[in-house]
Design a protein around this motif. Structure first.
Motif, PDB file in Angstrom:
ATOM      1  N   VAL A 137      12.018  12.624   0.216  1.00 35.06           N
ATOM      2  CA  VAL A 137      13.204  12.366  -0.613  1.00 35.06           C
ATOM      3  C   VAL A 137      13.805  11.012  -0.248  1.00 35.06           C
ATOM      4  O   VAL A 137      14.252  10.257  -1.118  1.00 35.06           O
ATOM      5  CB  VAL A 137      14.236  13.493  -0.429  1.00 35.06           C
ATOM      6  CG1 VAL A 137      15.557  13.129  -1.104  1.00 35.06           C
ATOM      7  CG2 VAL A 137      13.703  14.802  -0.998  1.00 35.06           C
ATOM      8  N   THR A 138      13.792  10.678   1.047  1.00 35.29           N
ATOM      9  CA  THR A 138      14.353   9.403   1.505  1.00 35.29           C
ATOM     10  C   THR A 138      13.616   8.215   0.891  1.00 35.29           C
ATOM     11  O   THR A 138      14.234   7.265   0.396  1.00 35.29           O
ATOM     12  CB  THR A 138      14.290   9.319   3.039  1.00 35.29           C
ATOM     13  OG1 THR A 138      15.036  10.392   3.603  1.00 35.29           O
ATOM     14  CG2 THR A 138      14.856   7.988   3.524  1.00 35.29           C
ATOM     15  N   ASP A 139      12.278   8.265   0.911  1.00 38.49           N
ATOM     16  CA  ASP A 139      11.493   7.152   0.372  1.00 38.49           C
ATOM     17  C   ASP A 139      11.689   7.007  -1.139  1.00 38.49           C
ATOM     18  O   ASP A 139      11.840   5.903  -1.660  1.00 38.49           O
ATOM     19  CB  ASP A 139      10.011   7.342   0.689  1.00 38.49           C
ATOM     20  CG  ASP A 139       9.670   7.004   2.132  1.00 38.49           C
ATOM     21  OD1 ASP A 139      10.522   6.400   2.811  1.00 38.49           O
ATOM     22  OD2 ASP A 139       8.559   7.355   2.577  1.00 38.49           O
ATOM     23  N   VAL A 140      11.659   8.134  -1.849  1.00 42.71           N
ATOM     24  CA  VAL A 140      11.805   8.058  -3.308  1.00 42.71           C
ATOM     25  C   VAL A 140      13.221   7.629  -3.676  1.00 42.71           C
ATOM     26  O   VAL A 140      13.419   6.873  -4.640  1.00 42.71           O
ATOM     27  CB  VAL A 140      11.434   9.401  -3.967  1.00 42.71           C
ATOM     28  CG1 VAL A 140      11.720   9.367  -5.478  1.00 42.71           C
ATOM     29  CG2 VAL A 140       9.960   9.728  -3.724  1.00 42.71           C
ATOM     30  N   SER A 141      14.210   8.049  -2.903  1.00 45.68           N
ATOM     31  CA  SER A 141      15.586   7.595  -3.142  1.00 45.68           C
ATOM     32  C   SER A 141      15.686   6.080  -3.001  1.00 45.68           C
ATOM     33  O   SER A 141      16.396   5.411  -3.775  1.00 45.68           O
ATOM     34  CB  SER A 141      16.552   8.275  -2.169  1.00 45.68           C
ATOM     35  OG  SER A 141      16.609   9.666  -2.394  1.00 45.68           O
ATOM     36  N   ALA A 142      14.960   5.539  -2.025  1.00 47.68           N
ATOM     37  CA  ALA A 142      14.951   4.091  -1.841  1.00 47.68           C
ATOM     38  C   ALA A 142      14.323   3.395  -3.043  1.00 47.68           C
ATOM     39  O   ALA A 142      14.820   2.356  -3.515  1.00 47.68           O
ATOM     40  CB  ALA A 142      14.194   3.730  -0.563  1.00 47.68           C
ATOM     41  N   LEU A 143      13.271   3.948  -3.565  1.00 46.69           N
ATOM     42  CA  LEU A 143      12.643   3.386  -4.762  1.00 46.69           C
ATOM     43  C   LEU A 143      13.599   3.427  -5.952  1.00 46.69           C
ATOM     44  O   LEU A 143      13.698   2.471  -6.725  1.00 46.69           O
ATOM     45  CB  LEU A 143      11.359   4.145  -5.091  1.00 46.69           C
ATOM     46  CG  LEU A 143      10.161   3.913  -4.170  1.00 46.69           C
ATOM     47  CD1 LEU A 143       9.043   4.892  -4.480  1.00 46.69           C
ATOM     48  CD2 LEU A 143       9.656   2.477  -4.284  1.00 46.69           C
ATOM     49  N   LEU A 144      14.328   4.530  -6.093  1.00 39.84           N
ATOM     50  CA  LEU A 144      15.261   4.661  -7.215  1.00 39.84           C
ATOM     51  C   LEU A 144      16.380   3.617  -7.125  1.00 39.84           C
ATOM     52  O   LEU A 144      16.853   3.128  -8.161  1.00 39.84           O
ATOM     53  CB  LEU A 144      15.835   6.076  -7.253  1.00 39.84           C
ATOM     54  CG  LEU A 144      14.842   7.190  -7.602  1.00 39.84           C
ATOM     55  CD1 LEU A 144      15.541   8.547  -7.603  1.00 39.84           C
ATOM     56  CD2 LEU A 144      14.176   6.939  -8.937  1.00 39.84           C
ATOM     57  N   ARG A 145      16.797   3.288  -5.913  1.00 41.36           N
ATOM     58  CA  ARG A 145      17.820   2.237  -5.773  1.00 41.36           C
ATOM     59  C   ARG A 145      17.280   0.891  -6.262  1.00 41.36           C
ATOM     60  O   ARG A 145      17.983   0.142  -6.943  1.00 41.36           O
ATOM     61  CB  ARG A 145      18.281   2.140  -4.322  1.00 41.36           C
ATOM     62  CG  ARG A 145      19.194   3.283  -3.884  1.00 41.36           C
ATOM     63  CD  ARG A 145      19.894   2.969  -2.572  1.00 41.36           C
ATOM     64  NE  ARG A 145      18.962   2.896  -1.453  1.00 41.36           N
ATOM     65  CZ  ARG A 145      18.553   3.940  -0.739  1.00 41.36           C
ATOM     66  NH1 ARG A 145      19.004   5.156  -1.031  1.00 41.36           N
ATOM     67  NH2 ARG A 145      17.719   3.784   0.268  1.00 41.36           N
ATOM     68  N   ALA A 155       0.838  -1.212   0.000  1.00 40.87           N
ATOM     69  CA  ALA A 155       0.000   0.000   0.000  1.00 40.87           C
ATOM     70  C   ALA A 155       0.865   1.251   0.000  1.00 40.87           C
ATOM     71  O   ALA A 155       0.543   2.242  -0.672  1.00 40.87           O
ATOM     72  CB  ALA A 155      -0.929  -0.001   1.210  1.00 40.87           C
ATOM     73  N   LYS A 156       1.984   1.225   0.730  1.00 42.75           N
ATOM     74  CA  LYS A 156       2.862   2.397   0.763  1.00 42.75           C
ATOM     75  C   LYS A 156       3.465   2.656  -0.606  1.00 42.75           C
ATOM     76  O   LYS A 156       3.501   3.806  -1.071  1.00 42.75           O
ATOM     77  CB  LYS A 156       3.977   2.200   1.793  1.00 42.75           C
ATOM     78  CG  LYS A 156       4.971   3.355   1.840  1.00 42.75           C
ATOM     79  CD  LYS A 156       5.997   3.203   2.954  1.00 42.75           C
ATOM     80  CE  LYS A 156       6.992   4.366   2.940  1.00 42.75           C
ATOM     81  NZ  LYS A 156       7.947   4.290   4.061  1.00 42.75           N
ATOM     82  N   VAL A 157       3.921   1.605  -1.272  1.00 45.32           N
ATOM     83  CA  VAL A 157       4.480   1.769  -2.616  1.00 45.32           C
ATOM     84  C   VAL A 157       3.411   2.319  -3.555  1.00 45.32           C
ATOM     85  O   VAL A 157       3.653   3.257  -4.329  1.00 45.32           O
ATOM     86  CB  VAL A 157       5.015   0.423  -3.156  1.00 45.32           C
ATOM     87  CG1 VAL A 157       5.588   0.616  -4.564  1.00 45.32           C
ATOM     88  CG2 VAL A 157       6.078  -0.148  -2.230  1.00 45.32           C
ATOM     89  N   SER A 158       2.220   1.751  -3.470  1.00 44.46           N
ATOM     90  CA  SER A 158       1.119   2.190  -4.325  1.00 44.46           C
ATOM     91  C   SER A 158       0.749   3.645  -4.063  1.00 44.46           C
ATOM     92  O   SER A 158       0.524   4.424  -5.001  1.00 44.46           O
ATOM     93  CB  SER A 158      -0.106   1.300  -4.107  1.00 44.46           C
ATOM     94  OG  SER A 158      -1.202   1.756  -4.861  1.00 44.46           O
ATOM     95  N   ASN A 159       0.702   4.039  -2.793  1.00 42.68           N
ATOM     96  CA  ASN A 159       0.316   5.412  -2.452  1.00 42.68           C
ATOM     97  C   ASN A 159       1.320   6.430  -2.983  1.00 42.68           C
ATOM     98  O   ASN A 159       0.947   7.517  -3.428  1.00 42.68           O
ATOM     99  CB  ASN A 159       0.164   5.565  -0.942  1.00 42.68           C
ATOM    100  CG  ASN A 159      -1.077   4.876  -0.413  1.00 42.68           C
ATOM    101  OD1 ASN A 159      -2.002   4.594  -1.167  1.00 42.68           O
ATOM    102  ND2 ASN A 159      -1.095   4.591   0.874  1.00 42.68           N
ATOM    103  N   ILE A 160       2.601   6.097  -2.916  1.00 42.51           N
ATOM    104  CA  ILE A 160       3.613   7.006  -3.466  1.00 42.51           C
ATOM    105  C   ILE A 160       3.496   7.064  -4.980  1.00 42.51           C
ATOM    106  O   ILE A 160       3.548   8.136  -5.593  1.00 42.51           O
ATOM    107  CB  ILE A 160       5.033   6.553  -3.056  1.00 42.51           C
ATOM    108  CG1 ILE A 160       5.217   6.682  -1.549  1.00 42.51           C
ATOM    109  CG2 ILE A 160       6.099   7.368  -3.789  1.00 42.51           C
ATOM    110  CD1 ILE A 160       6.541   6.132  -1.031  1.00 42.51           C
ATOM    111  N   GLU A 161       3.299   5.892  -5.588  1.00 45.38           N
ATOM    112  CA  GLU A 161       3.255   5.817  -7.043  1.00 45.38           C
ATOM    113  C   GLU A 161       2.033   6.504  -7.630  1.00 45.38           C
ATOM    114  O   GLU A 161       2.093   7.089  -8.714  1.00 45.38           O
ATOM    115  CB  GLU A 161       3.281   4.353  -7.482  1.00 45.38           C
ATOM    116  CG  GLU A 161       3.424   4.151  -8.968  1.00 45.38           C
ATOM    117  CD  GLU A 161       3.591   2.700  -9.344  1.00 45.38           C
ATOM    118  OE1 GLU A 161       2.658   2.156  -9.970  1.00 45.38           O
ATOM    119  OE2 GLU A 161       4.643   2.107  -9.016  1.00 45.38           O
TER     120      GLU A 161
END
Length: 282
Positions: free
Chosen positions: A53-61, A38-44
């Motif tokens: 920035v921290t969460d999106v940086s983690a996704l980019l990795r 759900a967290k991934v979906s909510n950001i997306e």
């Protein structure tokens, strides 16, 4: 750099594309980061209003977008921009929903209005009367706040990067002002000035009462479009509280067809100006 609302929509599109390019599901991304899906979906999807920035940086990795690359920096710039408040936040007491922020960042606005003059083309007195006649009446100070917010909305048409506006107004919406002759005169004079200005990026058509909309009864709608492949257009249908936002391709196509039908049967811009002149007091 786009404004906060479009930055958020653009960020959603970029993150969705990166995940799909990596052939990853939401669940697989969540497992790698030890997050909930759900967290991934909510950001997306942009339901997370201010992604970090921290969460999106983690996704980019996870998506193997290397730090220091142009793409990495551009995505994080979108994150930071999406967290900034827009001018409309100052009018949160009289503006509801997301429409105003989305309108402010559009590159093309197409609208059909059978009932009232479109908000971007209303004079101050017309806007004031319209607010007083709302289904949920506002206090006097709230009316003035709403009128000021309307003026702020209209300022986007004077920007160097102003969106193209194509407005089709039903003749009945113009005649509905006849009970307020002075206000009607002022509003029609404004519309005529707008319609005669060939350099303002506004195309104005009137749908006369002598012609009928072949698609039957159609309510007001707006199509908002944006630059950039990661920002999809959408249709806005206004309601008393906010409105409906339609984004599916088939919905967009249906309303594009309705718009084209209205454009084809409405008077051309010159004829529209002449009709409005005929409605003005002699």
């Amino acid at each position: 750099m786009p404004g906060p609302t479009i930055s958020r929509r653009q960020l959603s599109g970029v993150l969705r594309r990166l995940r799909r390019d990596g052939s990853l599901t939401l669940e697989e991304v969540a497992d790698r980061l030890e997050w909930s899906s759900a967290k991934v979906s909510n950001i997306e999807t942009g339901r997370t209003a201010k992604p970090s920035v921290t969460d999106v940086s983690a996704l980019l990795r996870v998506y193997e977008v290397a730090e220091g690359t142009a793409e990495h920096d551009e995505v994080l710039a979108l994150v930071r921009q999406s967290r900034k408040p827009g001018w409309w936040h100052r009018y949160g007491d009289v503006l509801t929903g997301a429409y105003v922020s989305l309108e402010a960042e559009a590159t093309r606005i197409s609208t059909y209005e059978p009932i009232v003059v479109p908000g971007l083309l209303q004079t101050e007195n017309y806007a004031r009367l319209h607010q007083r006649a709302a289904s949920a009446p506002l206090a006097a100070e709230e009316v003035e706040r709403a009128v000021e917010a309307r003026k702020q909305r209209q300022a986007l048409l004077a920007r160097p990067d102003a969106p193209r506006l194509w407005a089709i107004i039903d003749e009945n919406a113009l005649r509905r002002m006849e009970s307020e002759p002075e206000m009607m005169q002022e509003q029609l004079e404004h519309l005529v000035r707008v319609g005669e200005d060939t350099a303002n990026g506004v195309t104005l058509q009137v749908l006369p009462t002598t012609k009928s909309f072949r698609s039957g009864l159609v309510g007001p709608f707006v199509i908002l479009e944006y630059s950039g492949p990661d920002i999809a257009p959408f249709v806005f249908l206004e309601t008393d509280t906010d409105g409906l936002y339609l984004e599916r391709p088939e919905e967009i196509e249906r309303y594009r067809t309705l718009l084209e039908q209205a454009q084809s049967i409405a008077l051309d811009p010159h004829e529209s100006v002449e009709l409005m002149r005929s409605l003005m007091r002699r």
